[in-house]
Design a protein around this motif. Sequence first.
Motif, PDB file in Angstrom:
ATOM      1  N   ILE A 175       0.842  -1.198   0.000  1.00  0.00           N
ATOM      2  CA  ILE A 175       0.000   0.000   0.000  1.00  0.00           C
ATOM      3  C   ILE A 175       0.878   1.250   0.000  1.00  0.00           C
ATOM      4  CG2 ILE A 175      -1.750   1.274   1.298  1.00  0.00           C
ATOM      5  CD1 ILE A 175      -2.786  -1.433   2.306  1.00  0.00           C
ATOM      6  N   TYR A 176       1.952   1.228   0.779  1.00  0.00           N
ATOM      7  CA  TYR A 176       2.896   2.342   0.754  1.00  0.00           C
ATOM      8  C   TYR A 176       3.457   2.538  -0.651  1.00  0.00           C
ATOM      9  CZ  TYR A 176       3.406   3.401   5.757  1.00  0.00           C
ATOM     10  OH  TYR A 176       3.209   3.825   7.046  1.00  0.00           O
ATOM     11  N   VAL A 177       3.865   1.450  -1.284  1.00  0.00           N
ATOM     12  CA  VAL A 177       4.512   1.542  -2.596  1.00  0.00           C
ATOM     13  C   VAL A 177       3.559   2.122  -3.638  1.00  0.00           C
ATOM     14  CG1 VAL A 177       5.490   0.191  -4.483  1.00  0.00           C
ATOM     15  CG2 VAL A 177       6.179  -0.292  -2.125  1.00  0.00           C
ATOM     16  N   VAL A 178       2.320   1.628  -3.668  1.00  0.00           N
ATOM     17  CA  VAL A 178       1.349   2.138  -4.642  1.00  0.00           C
ATOM     18  C   VAL A 178       0.980   3.586  -4.326  1.00  0.00           C
ATOM     19  CG1 VAL A 178      -0.986   1.875  -5.534  1.00  0.00           C
ATOM     20  CG2 VAL A 178       0.452  -0.140  -5.197  1.00  0.00           C
ATOM     21  N   SER A 179       0.816   3.899  -3.053  1.00  0.00           N
ATOM     22  CA  SER A 179       0.495   5.276  -2.670  1.00  0.00           C
ATOM     23  C   SER A 179       1.629   6.223  -3.026  1.00  0.00           C
ATOM     24  CB  SER A 179       0.210   5.345  -1.168  1.00  0.00           C
ATOM     25  OG  SER A 179      -0.903   4.555  -0.819  1.00  0.00           O
ATOM     26  N   ASP A 180       2.848   5.721  -2.996  1.00  0.00           N
ATOM     27  CA  ASP A 180       3.999   6.551  -3.371  1.00  0.00           C
ATOM     28  C   ASP A 180       3.835   7.114  -4.776  1.00  0.00           C
ATOM     29  OD1 ASP A 180       5.481   6.310  -1.031  1.00  0.00           O
ATOM     30  OD2 ASP A 180       6.439   4.453  -1.681  1.00  0.00           O
ATOM     31  N   ILE A 181       3.235   6.327  -5.661  1.00  0.00           N
ATOM     32  CA  ILE A 181       3.084   6.776  -7.052  1.00  0.00           C
ATOM     33  C   ILE A 181       2.241   8.042  -7.109  1.00  0.00           C
ATOM     34  CG2 ILE A 181       2.175   6.169  -9.325  1.00  0.00           C
ATOM     35  CD1 ILE A 181       2.763   3.221  -8.628  1.00  0.00           C
ATOM     36  N   GLY A 182       1.121   8.035  -6.381  1.00  0.00           N
ATOM     37  CA  GLY A 182       0.289   9.231  -6.338  1.00  0.00           C
ATOM     38  C   GLY A 182       1.024  10.408  -5.736  1.00  0.00           C
ATOM     39  N   GLY A 183       1.773  10.160  -4.651  1.00  0.00           N
ATOM     40  CA  GLY A 183       2.529  11.230  -4.023  1.00  0.00           C
ATOM     41  C   GLY A 183       3.618  11.781  -4.920  1.00  0.00           C
ATOM     42  N   LEU A 184       4.306  10.923  -5.642  1.00  0.00           N
ATOM     43  CA  LEU A 184       5.383  11.375  -6.527  1.00  0.00           C
ATOM     44  C   LEU A 184       4.845  12.204  -7.690  1.00  0.00           C
ATOM     45  CD1 LEU A 184       7.635   8.184  -6.670  1.00  0.00           C
ATOM     46  CD2 LEU A 184       7.970  10.261  -5.325  1.00  0.00           C
ATOM     47  N   ILE A 185       3.679  11.826  -8.196  1.00  0.00           N
ATOM     48  CA  ILE A 185       3.054  12.634  -9.253  1.00  0.00           C
ATOM     49  C   ILE A 185       2.679  14.009  -8.711  1.00  0.00           C
ATOM     50  CG2 ILE A 185       1.043  12.842 -10.753  1.00  0.00           C
ATOM     51  CD1 ILE A 185       1.073   9.777 -10.998  1.00  0.00           C
ATOM     52  N   ALA A 186       2.108  14.006  -7.513  1.00  0.00           N
ATOM     53  CA  ALA A 186       1.669  15.275  -6.920  1.00  0.00           C
ATOM     54  C   ALA A 186       2.840  16.199  -6.616  1.00  0.00           C
ATOM     55  CB  ALA A 186       0.872  15.001  -5.648  1.00  0.00           C
ATOM     56  N   PHE A 187       3.973  15.631  -6.183  1.00  0.00           N
ATOM     57  CA  PHE A 187       5.119  16.441  -5.765  1.00  0.00           C
ATOM     58  C   PHE A 187       6.298  16.312  -6.729  1.00  0.00           C
ATOM     59  CE2 PHE A 187       2.931  15.540  -1.677  1.00  0.00           C
ATOM     60  CZ  PHE A 187       2.663  16.854  -1.321  1.00  0.00           C
ATOM     61  N   ARG A 188       6.007  16.097  -8.005  1.00  0.00           N
ATOM     62  CA  ARG A 188       7.078  15.880  -8.971  1.00  0.00           C
ATOM     63  C   ARG A 188       7.979  17.103  -9.141  1.00  0.00           C
ATOM     64  NH1 ARG A 188       2.232  16.442 -11.293  1.00  0.00           N
ATOM     65  NH2 ARG A 188       1.899  17.958 -12.973  1.00  0.00           N
ATOM     66  N   ARG A 189       7.500  18.274  -8.772  1.00  0.00           N
ATOM     67  CA  ARG A 189       8.318  19.487  -8.898  1.00  0.00           C
ATOM     68  C   ARG A 189       8.695  20.080  -7.534  1.00  0.00           C
ATOM     69  NH1 ARG A 189       4.187  20.364 -12.734  1.00  0.00           N
ATOM     70  NH2 ARG A 189       4.892  20.195 -14.903  1.00  0.00           N
ATOM     71  N   HIS A 190       8.285  19.442  -6.465  1.00  0.00           N
ATOM     72  CA  HIS A 190       8.493  20.023  -5.139  1.00  0.00           C
ATOM     73  C   HIS A 190       9.327  19.086  -4.267  1.00  0.00           C
ATOM     74  CE1 HIS A 190       5.543  23.160  -6.006  1.00  0.00           C
ATOM     75  NE2 HIS A 190       4.744  22.214  -6.464  1.00  0.00           N
ATOM     76  N   PHE A 191      10.644  19.158  -4.407  1.00  0.00           N
ATOM     77  CA  PHE A 191      11.535  18.383  -3.545  1.00  0.00           C
ATOM     78  C   PHE A 191      12.917  19.029  -3.582  1.00  0.00           C
ATOM     79  CE2 PHE A 191      11.729  16.474  -7.750  1.00  0.00           C
ATOM     80  CZ  PHE A 191      13.093  16.298  -7.962  1.00  0.00           C
ATOM     81  N   ASP A 192      13.710  18.735  -2.565  1.00  0.00           N
ATOM     82  CA  ASP A 192      15.060  19.295  -2.455  1.00  0.00           C
ATOM     83  C   ASP A 192      16.067  18.171  -2.667  1.00  0.00           C
ATOM     84  OD1 ASP A 192      17.579  20.265  -1.427  1.00  0.00           O
ATOM     85  OD2 ASP A 192      16.467  21.884  -0.448  1.00  0.00           O
ATOM     86  N   MET A 193      16.760  18.198  -3.800  1.00  0.00           N
ATOM     87  CA  MET A 193      17.690  17.136  -4.139  1.00  0.00           C
ATOM     88  C   MET A 193      18.881  17.080  -3.189  1.00  0.00           C
ATOM     89  SD  MET A 193      18.310  14.558  -5.962  1.00  0.00           S
ATOM     90  CE  MET A 193      17.097  14.704  -7.276  1.00  0.00           C
ATOM     91  N   ARG A 194      19.281  18.231  -2.639  1.00  0.00           N
ATOM     92  CA  ARG A 194      20.410  18.221  -1.697  1.00  0.00           C
ATOM     93  C   ARG A 194      20.074  17.414  -0.450  1.00  0.00           C
ATOM     94  NH1 ARG A 194      21.194  24.086  -0.052  1.00  0.00           N
ATOM     95  NH2 ARG A 194      18.920  23.835   0.085  1.00  0.00           N
ATOM     96  N   VAL A 195      18.873  17.567   0.034  1.00  0.00           N
ATOM     97  CA  VAL A 195      18.452  16.826   1.225  1.00  0.00           C
ATOM     98  C   VAL A 195      18.412  15.333   0.923  1.00  0.00           C
ATOM     99  CG1 VAL A 195      16.627  16.517   2.917  1.00  0.00           C
ATOM    100  CG2 VAL A 195      17.149  18.803   2.059  1.00  0.00           C
ATOM    101  N   LEU A 196      17.844  14.965  -0.222  1.00  0.00           N
ATOM    102  CA  LEU A 196      17.778  13.553  -0.593  1.00  0.00           C
ATOM    103  C   LEU A 196      19.168  12.953  -0.762  1.00  0.00           C
ATOM    104  CD1 LEU A 196      14.862  13.679  -3.199  1.00  0.00           C
ATOM    105  CD2 LEU A 196      14.759  12.860  -0.835  1.00  0.00           C
ATOM    106  N   ALA A 197      20.068  13.711  -1.363  1.00  0.00           N
ATOM    107  CA  ALA A 197      21.420  13.199  -1.599  1.00  0.00           C
ATOM    108  C   ALA A 197      22.179  12.958  -0.304  1.00  0.00           C
ATOM    109  CB  ALA A 197      22.201  14.177  -2.484  1.00  0.00           C
ATOM    110  N   THR A 198      21.897  13.746   0.724  1.00  0.00           N
ATOM    111  CA  THR A 198      22.601  13.567   1.993  1.00  0.00           C
ATOM    112  C   THR A 198      21.982  12.489   2.869  1.00  0.00           C
ATOM    113  OG1 THR A 198      21.302  15.384   2.968  1.00  0.00           O
ATOM    114  CG2 THR A 198      23.463  15.935   2.061  1.00  0.00           C
ATOM    115  N   ALA A 199      20.713  12.159   2.648  1.00  0.00           N
ATOM    116  CA  ALA A 199      20.032  11.223   3.547  1.00  0.00           C
ATOM    117  C   ALA A 199      19.796   9.832   2.963  1.00  0.00           C
ATOM    118  CB  ALA A 199      18.690  11.814   3.983  1.00  0.00           C
ATOM    119  N   LEU A 200      19.597   9.727   1.659  1.00  0.00           N
ATOM    120  CA  LEU A 200      19.225   8.434   1.086  1.00  0.00           C
ATOM    121  C   LEU A 200      20.316   7.357   1.188  1.00  0.00           C
ATOM    122  CD1 LEU A 200      17.051   9.279  -2.044  1.00  0.00           C
ATOM    123  CD2 LEU A 200      16.403   7.882  -0.067  1.00  0.00           C
ATOM    124  N   PRO A 201      21.599   7.676   0.964  1.00  0.00           N
ATOM    125  CA  PRO A 201      22.604   6.608   1.120  1.00  0.00           C
ATOM    126  C   PRO A 201      22.579   5.979   2.512  1.00  0.00           C
ATOM    127  CG  PRO A 201      23.537   8.470  -0.056  1.00  0.00           C
ATOM    128  CD  PRO A 201      22.201   8.921   0.448  1.00  0.00           C
TER     129      PRO A 201
END
Length: 245
Positions: free
Chosen positions: A50-76
């Motif tokens: 359910i999380y994975v499928v819901s992610d698709i809707g969230g990613l479409i909604a926020f496709r232009r609203h995210f900070d790549m610097r934050v993701l790059a420092t936290a995802l690894p």
Amino acid sequence: MTVWGWVLAAIAAASVGVAKGGLAMVGMISVPVLSLVMSPVQAAGLMLPIYVVSDIGGLIAFRRHFDMRVLATALPGAIAGIGIGWAGAHVVPAEGVTFIVGAVGLIFALNALMRPQLSGGQRQPSAARGTFWGVLSGYTSFVSHAGAPPWQVYVQPLRLSALTYAGTTTWFFAVCNWVKLVPYAALGQLSPGNLKAAAVLMPVALVAVWAGLRLVRIIPEALFYKLITWGLLAVSLRLIWQAVA
């Protein structure tokens, strides 16, 4: 499941959808709610699709609203944390991890509420802090989908705009959830029964994504952060109670 079980499952699925719409802390109630009628391990396995499928809707909604610097420092670090969780799945009790997550969130929320001047300054993304909190978030997300408090500790002081905060959070946990599919499948948590139940509940979650997105767009930014902090406090207390009960 019983009728009561399906009611709780629908509530859990709706909380996941609202979280993917931008109110991330709401999703943390999903596993605790389902744990009232099944084991936490089964609840986590049922919720992941359910999380994975819901992610698709969230990613479409926020496709232009995210900070790549934050993701790059936290995802690894988060991916490493998921790996650690997989390696220690049969060693570390889930109750201990749940307590740690609750304690970290409780300390941060109380500090923000009692000493707001310390949470008002803006920090910049940091590889060291991002890796540390990313590992903890990934690990606790693997155990019980409870990665939001460590993530919150890292991201809230960055003072992102409400939409950027919501979008960055959505992208972060979407990647984490995709990565978790592999170890969850290897551990047998994606059973046919869980997958069938998840398929029934997915429409509820997708509708809730839209509701969460609407709420994020109409809530004032100052109120947004206050709600997040109070939500963190409430969820952290719930996790501590769950761990010691």
